[in-house]
Design an enzyme around this catalytic site. Structure first.
Site, short mmCIF file in Angstrom:
data_model
loop_
_atom_site.label_atom_id
_atom_site.label_comp_id
_atom_site.label_asym_id
_atom_site.label_seq_id
_atom_site.Cartn_x
_atom_site.Cartn_y
_atom_site.Cartn_z
CG HIS A 127 -1.78 1.22 1.35
ND1 HIS A 127 -1.71 2.08 2.43
CD2 HIS A 127 -2.72 1.73 0.53
CE1 HIS A 127 -2.59 3.05 2.27
NE2 HIS A 127 -3.22 2.87 1.12
CB SER A 128 0.82 4.23 0.36
OG SER A 128 1.10 5.59 0.28
CE1 TYR A 129 9.29 3.66 1.40
CE2 TYR A 129 8.13 2.46 3.14
CZ TYR A 129 9.32 2.79 2.48
OH TYR A 129 10.51 2.26 2.90
CG HIS A 164 -3.82 6.75 0.27
ND1 HIS A 164 -3.39 6.19 -0.92
CD2 HIS A 164 -2.76 6.66 1.13
CE1 HIS A 164 -2.14 5.79 -0.80
NE2 HIS A 164 -1.74 6.06 0.44
#
Length: 245
Positions: free
Chosen positions: A81-83, A227
């Site tokens: 997820h994300s980074y 997000h």
């Protein structure tokens, strides 16, 4: 012919979060017969006391590799997820033979040798802000915004109160070390993309999703969510994840 076991899931949280972000997703996947692993990246959750300037992307890659190897996991659905798109990319590069599907969940998607700051240039602004602080290696979580943006897309008051207690700072080095995607065997690993398409913050510009390594079109799923979709729409997210196995 014996039945095969369901693919295990390894779910890797993004920057500033910890493994508790997956608390609504894990039981749903387990109810479908899957084993689920949610490591805390160094500096977060159970490892929050280990945060320091020496913690970087390579540290976090090691955290995830340790779980996969210690549990001898194969046929893994590896979700970042994300980074953590940076993290899972390099993990898959290290053990491609153990990965069935590399899933980018509203995540950074690097090319070989790129840093988080390369993939998402707005990250450089956070690094610059940190450099002017008393602890230039430390980046605090993004600030909360009014609804509908909220805190990483979370707006429910109870969820917000809980989420605030889980967030912690990130080390600048996480955004400066490059991802590695130079293993030819990585070309054989399927890749899937899940994008959260509601309330995308200003300054966040997604790159075009690359084709599969074999040239087939990318598999892209959209979620009507901010997000942190694992918190706000866990059932919808799990439906997509299960369709990838």
């Amino acid at each position: 012919m014996p039945a095969t076991s369901p693919s295990p899931f390894v779910l890797v949280h993004g920057a500033w979060h910890d493994s508790s972000a997956w608390k609504r997703v894990v039981p749903l996947l387990e109810a479908s017969g899957h084993r689920v692993f949610t490591p805390d990246l160094t500096g977060h959750g159970a490892k929050s006391a280990l945060l320091g300037p020496e913690v970087g992307l390579e540290t976090h890659v090691g955290d995830v590799l340790d779980v996969i190897l210690a549990e001898d996991l194969t046929d893994v659905v590896l979700v970042g997820h994300s980074y953590a798109g940076m993290v899972v990319s390099t993990v898959a590069n290290e053990v491609p033979e153990r990965i069935a599907n590399l899933v980018y969940l509203d995540a950074m998607v690097p090319d070989d040798g790129e840093t988080a700051a390369d993939v998402l240039p707005v990250t450089s602004l956070m690094i610059e802000a940190a450099s002017a602080s008393d602890e230039p290696w430390r980046i605090p979580p993004l600030p909360e915004s009014p609804a509908p943006a909220g805190l990483f897309g979370v707006t429910d008051p109870e969820d917000l109160a809980w989420l605030r207690t889980t967030l912690g700072d990130e080390s600048v080095l996480c955004y400066q070390q490059p991802a590695r995607l130079d293993n030819p065997a990585l070309e054989g690993v399927a890749r899937s993309y899940i994008q959260c398409v509601d309330n995308v913050p200003a300054g966040i510009v997604r790159r075009p999703v690359p084709a599969q390594p074999n040239g087939d079109p990318a598999v892209v799923h959209e979620l009507r969510s901010g997000h942190d979709c694992m918190i706000t729409v866990p059932n919808e997210l799990v439906g997509i994840l299960l369709s990838l196995t």
